[in-house]
Design an enzyme around this catalytic site. Structure first.
Site, PDB file in Angstrom:
ATOM      1  N   ASP A  39      16.848  -7.013  -0.786  1.00  0.00           N
ATOM      2  CA  ASP A  39      17.276  -6.199  -1.910  1.00  0.00           C
ATOM      3  C   ASP A  39      16.698  -6.822  -3.181  1.00  0.00           C
ATOM      4  O   ASP A  39      16.863  -8.024  -3.421  1.00  0.00           O
ATOM      5  CB  ASP A  39      18.812  -6.177  -1.976  1.00  0.00           C
ATOM      6  CG  ASP A  39      19.311  -5.361  -3.157  1.00  0.00           C
ATOM      7  OD1 ASP A  39      19.299  -4.133  -3.061  1.00  0.00           O
ATOM      8  OD2 ASP A  39      19.708  -5.967  -4.163  1.00  0.00           O
ATOM      9  N   ILE A  40      15.996  -6.039  -3.959  1.00  0.00           N
ATOM     10  CA  ILE A  40      15.402  -6.543  -5.201  1.00  0.00           C
ATOM     11  C   ILE A  40      16.426  -6.400  -6.331  1.00  0.00           C
ATOM     12  O   ILE A  40      16.876  -5.288  -6.611  1.00  0.00           O
ATOM     13  CB  ILE A  40      14.110  -5.767  -5.547  1.00  0.00           C
ATOM     14  CG1 ILE A  40      13.086  -5.898  -4.414  1.00  0.00           C
ATOM     15  CG2 ILE A  40      13.517  -6.268  -6.867  1.00  0.00           C
ATOM     16  CD1 ILE A  40      12.622  -7.302  -4.128  1.00  0.00           C
ATOM     17  N   HIS A 121      -0.386  -0.334 -12.596  1.00  0.00           N
ATOM     18  CA  HIS A 121      -1.170  -0.578 -13.813  1.00  0.00           C
ATOM     19  C   HIS A 121      -0.272  -1.182 -14.878  1.00  0.00           C
ATOM     20  O   HIS A 121       0.879  -0.785 -15.057  1.00  0.00           O
ATOM     21  CB  HIS A 121      -1.896   0.686 -14.285  1.00  0.00           C
ATOM     22  CG  HIS A 121      -1.083   1.737 -14.954  1.00  0.00           C
ATOM     23  ND1 HIS A 121      -0.812   1.725 -16.317  1.00  0.00           N
ATOM     24  CD2 HIS A 121      -0.510   2.868 -14.474  1.00  0.00           C
ATOM     25  CE1 HIS A 121      -0.119   2.806 -16.635  1.00  0.00           C
ATOM     26  NE2 HIS A 121       0.086   3.507 -15.540  1.00  0.00           N
ATOM     27  N   ASP A 133       5.999   3.956 -18.115  1.00  0.00           N
ATOM     28  CA  ASP A 133       4.594   4.155 -17.743  1.00  0.00           C
ATOM     29  C   ASP A 133       3.718   3.051 -18.328  1.00  0.00           C
ATOM     30  O   ASP A 133       3.186   3.209 -19.404  1.00  0.00           O
ATOM     31  CB  ASP A 133       4.127   5.532 -18.237  1.00  0.00           C
ATOM     32  CG  ASP A 133       2.714   5.858 -17.807  1.00  0.00           C
ATOM     33  OD1 ASP A 133       2.192   5.199 -16.893  1.00  0.00           O
ATOM     34  OD2 ASP A 133       2.126   6.777 -18.413  1.00  0.00           O
ATOM     35  N   GLU A 167      -5.938   1.684 -16.731  1.00  0.00           N
ATOM     36  CA  GLU A 167      -5.630   2.875 -15.927  1.00  0.00           C
ATOM     37  C   GLU A 167      -5.586   4.109 -16.801  1.00  0.00           C
ATOM     38  O   GLU A 167      -6.024   5.187 -16.398  1.00  0.00           O
ATOM     39  CB  GLU A 167      -4.284   2.682 -15.211  1.00  0.00           C
ATOM     40  CG  GLU A 167      -3.928   3.800 -14.225  1.00  0.00           C
ATOM     41  CD  GLU A 167      -3.134   4.947 -14.838  1.00  0.00           C
ATOM     42  OE1 GLU A 167      -2.889   5.946 -14.136  1.00  0.00           O
ATOM     43  OE2 GLU A 167      -2.756   4.874 -16.046  1.00  0.00           O
ATOM     44  N   GLU A 168      -5.054   3.936 -18.013  1.00  0.00           N
ATOM     45  CA  GLU A 168      -4.895   5.072 -18.922  1.00  0.00           C
ATOM     46  C   GLU A 168      -6.234   5.632 -19.402  1.00  0.00           C
ATOM     47  O   GLU A 168      -6.273   6.718 -19.980  1.00  0.00           O
ATOM     48  CB  GLU A 168      -4.019   4.684 -20.116  1.00  0.00           C
ATOM     49  CG  GLU A 168      -2.595   4.254 -19.759  1.00  0.00           C
ATOM     50  CD  GLU A 168      -1.730   5.396 -19.244  1.00  0.00           C
ATOM     51  OE1 GLU A 168      -2.237   6.533 -19.097  1.00  0.00           O
ATOM     52  OE2 GLU A 168      -0.540   5.145 -18.969  1.00  0.00           O
ATOM     53  N   ASP A 196       3.652   3.638  -9.857  1.00  0.00           N
ATOM     54  CA  ASP A 196       3.360   4.082 -11.217  1.00  0.00           C
ATOM     55  C   ASP A 196       4.467   5.038 -11.658  1.00  0.00           C
ATOM     56  O   ASP A 196       4.630   6.110 -11.072  1.00  0.00           O
ATOM     57  CB  ASP A 196       2.002   4.795 -11.238  1.00  0.00           C
ATOM     58  CG  ASP A 196       1.512   5.108 -12.641  1.00  0.00           C
ATOM     59  OD1 ASP A 196       2.254   4.849 -13.608  1.00  0.00           O
ATOM     60  OD2 ASP A 196       0.374   5.601 -12.762  1.00  0.00           O
ATOM     61  N   ASP A 302      13.583  -1.361  -4.451  1.00  0.00           N
ATOM     62  CA  ASP A 302      13.908  -1.674  -3.061  1.00  0.00           C
ATOM     63  C   ASP A 302      12.958  -0.966  -2.096  1.00  0.00           C
ATOM     64  O   ASP A 302      12.588  -1.526  -1.054  1.00  0.00           O
ATOM     65  CB  ASP A 302      15.356  -1.283  -2.757  1.00  0.00           C
ATOM     66  CG  ASP A 302      16.362  -2.194  -3.446  1.00  0.00           C
ATOM     67  OD1 ASP A 302      15.986  -3.315  -3.843  1.00  0.00           O
ATOM     68  OD2 ASP A 302      17.529  -1.779  -3.594  1.00  0.00           O
TER      69      ASP A 302
END
Length: 313
Positions: A39-40, A121, A133, A167-168, A196, A302
């Protein structure tokens, strides 16, 4: 080793011995998995987002390619990974007359001919801090990597994590990475997972359908927590999985939606507000730490870990 049963044998003893032998045979035939997916802690993921927000605030309000905020973001992630025992590599490239960077982190061990790779990204647009984002994917990926270190996970396959630049501007960093791979090294990547926008404030739960095995792994996770999913279409070809897919590498990932509008049916399924974008602050100055849905971030962090653990074991 031979099992001996001394003296007079009762019916209960026979049953107990039979059970022991059956259990032993099952254990020999099907050894336990190396490790269950952890579990994160969403609080840890949010702490990384707070740091990325602070970096943006101190550097003109963004973490965009070629700007000080991006390099500071990369330095933050790299320092965490170096301290955790990863082997990190910075790849430099140029896009739009500005220098950009990818950060690659390898976890020592595992079969180098079978590489499971997960990436996100790290850059934002120039108009904002880019916390959903894509601080969301970057922070969850970082915490998953740090969990690999904390648990001293030793997967069968080799694990590699990546934070992409530019990436953008059209997946420039990830495309640069893939194009730089030899044919042999491309063939060693058994799968690439992309994360993402995984904490949209009016979230949907979308799974990439590019590779059946990876898709099933992620759908199995959501089914296990009772969350319905839909196939991801809004981001097709618009994130860092695209260069990998074009190179013939199996890809997958999850997504909570961007500027598309949540339908009434989706709101009935997932909650939230029908007729409103999944992320009203997409590519805007309001994409800050207040632009995150904690439940979505928690579930998708998770899901990320589940996929990494399942596919690398």
């Amino acid at each position: 080793m031979k099992l001996s049963v001394p003296g007079r044998v009762t019916g209960a003893a026979v049953i107990a011995v039979a059970a022991l032998l059956t259990t032993s045979a099952i254990a020999d035939a099907a050894p336990a998995r190396a490790a269950a997916a952890p579990d994160i802690p969403v609080a840890n993921v949010k702490a990384h987002l707070t740091q990325l927000q602070s970096i943006a605030t101190a550097n003109g309000g963004n973490r965009a390619h070629g700007r000080a905020g991006y390099k500071a973001s990369l330095d933050y992630v790299k320092a965490k990974l170096d301290a955790a025992g990863f082997t990190t590599t910075i790849q430099q490239f140029t896009a739009s007359s500005r220098v950009g960077y990818n950060l690659i982190a390898d976890w020592p061990g595992g079969d180098a001919n079978q590489v499971v790779m997960a990436g996100s990204h790290l850059d934002s647009v120039t108009s904002g801090a880019g916390i959903n984002d894509n601080g969301s994917g970057s922070a969850a990926l970082l915490e998953a990597a740090l969990t690999v270190s904390r648990t001293q996970y030793q997967p069968t396959k080799h694990l590699r994590f990546a934070w992409w630049g530019a990436e953008e501007l059209g997946m420039v960093g990830s495309r640069n990475y893939v194009n730089g791979l030899t044919t042999a090294n491309r063939a060693k990547i058994s799968g690439y997972l992309n994360f993402d926008m995984i904490g949209s404030p009016n979230p949907g739960y979308f799974v990439y359908d590019d590779d059946p095995a990876i898709e099933k792994t992620l759908k199995d996770f959501y089914a296990g927590i009772g969350v319905a999913t839909e196939i991801e279409t809004e981001g097709d070809g618009r994130s860092d999985h695209a260069p990998f897919k074009s190179a013939g590498i199996p890809v997958g990932g999850v997504f909570t939606g961007a500027s598309s509008t949540k339908s009434a049916a989706q709101a009935a399924k997932w909650g939230g507000t029908a007729g409103q974008s999944f992320d009203r602050c997409y590519h805007s100055s309001c994409d800050t730490t207040s632009n995150i849905n904690d439940t979505a971030l928690n579930r998708n962090s998770d899901a990320l870990a589940y996929a990494v653990w399942e596919l690398s074991d």
